[in-house]
Design an enzyme around this catalytic site. Sequence first.
Site, PDB file in Angstrom:
ATOM      1  N   CYS A 130       0.847  -1.193   0.000  1.00  0.00           N
ATOM      2  CA  CYS A 130       0.000   0.000   0.000  1.00  0.00           C
ATOM      3  C   CYS A 130       0.883   1.244   0.000  1.00  0.00           C
ATOM      4  O   CYS A 130       1.684   1.454   0.921  1.00  0.00           O
ATOM      5  CB  CYS A 130      -0.920  -0.011   1.224  1.00  0.00           C
ATOM      6  SG  CYS A 130      -1.875   1.501   1.464  1.00  0.00           S
ATOM      7  N   CYS A 133       0.112   3.543   2.990  1.00  0.00           N
ATOM      8  CA  CYS A 133       0.675   3.022   4.236  1.00  0.00           C
ATOM      9  C   CYS A 133       2.170   3.332   4.323  1.00  0.00           C
ATOM     10  O   CYS A 133       2.690   3.652   5.398  1.00  0.00           O
ATOM     11  CB  CYS A 133       0.448   1.518   4.329  1.00  0.00           C
ATOM     12  SG  CYS A 133      -1.284   1.003   4.275  1.00  0.00           S
TER      13      CYS A 133
END
Length: 281
Positions: A130, A133
Site C-alpha cells: 500500500c 501506508c
Amino acid sequence: MAEVLARSSLVSPCGDQCSLSLPSVGRRNPSFVAIRRGSCRHVEALKSSSRSSHFHGRRLVVGATKGRPLRGFLPSISAQMTLCVGKSSKWWEKCLHPNIKVIDSAQDLVDTLQNAGDKLVIVDFFFPGCGGCRTIHPKICQFAEMNTSVLFLQINHEKHKSMCYSLNVHVLPFFRFYRGANGRLCSFSCTNATIKKFKDALAKHSTDRCNLGPAKGLEESELLALAANKDLSFSYTNKPVLVPSPFDIAERAAADLKLPVHLIPRVSQGSEKKTLVTAQG
C-alpha cells in the site's frame, strides 16, 4: 581447493616497480585474474574503482574501452566478483521505537490491549504493497517518538488477513484508538494528505486520565468473531453477565425518584416466582 598465491612484479613505464599478490591462474577457475606487465597507475585505478563500484554481484569485465585495450593489460581480462551486502530492512521495519509493538497473533492483540491499563493504545493496520501506508509510516514513527506514553501496535494485513477480516478492517491505512475501561474510542482511515485527522484524535485522547475498572480492549462482537474464525487459534468464552434482581431494580428506581422507604417495592418470599408487591403504608 587450496589457493596458491603467486607474486607478480609489475613495472610501470616510469621504471617504478611494485608487487601484487594474486591467486594462481587456472583454466578451470575463471574467477582468477591474470595480470602480466602493466602500469602501477593502472593497478591503483583498478583497486580504487573496485572499491567504489556498485555492480553488486554482476559480472565485471575489465578489458577494451571503446575499442582500445588498456595499456599494459591483456586485451580481454575478466573477473568474477561478488559483494556481500547485508539484508535491507523493509519499510515497515524501519524507525521502530520502543513504544511500537508488532502484533503476531489474535491472542497477542487481545492480551496487549487488556494489559495496557489506562494507557492510550493506537492500532495501525497496514499493507506492505500500500503506497499510502508506506508514505504515512514515517509520520506515525515521529508521533510515537514524541508520545512515549502512547502504545502503538502494528498489524500487517498481508500476514494477518483473516484476523483483519474478523475485525472488519477493509480500508488501509486504518487506525483504531483504545483506552482502559472505555475500550475503543474511535476508528478511521487516513493518509499522509489527511494526517490532520490523526493529529486531532491523538491530541484529544492522549490527555492523562484515570479509568475505573480493567481495560476493556476489543468489543464483545469482535472477540466472538475472532473465536469463530477457523483460521485463527483463538478461543473465547462468554463472560457471565450479572442480571440485577427485581428488588435491586426497584430500589435503584426508587432512589432515582427519591421515594420514601415504605414505598419501595418488595419481593414476597412465600412465592417461588417472587412476585413484586407494593408495601402497605
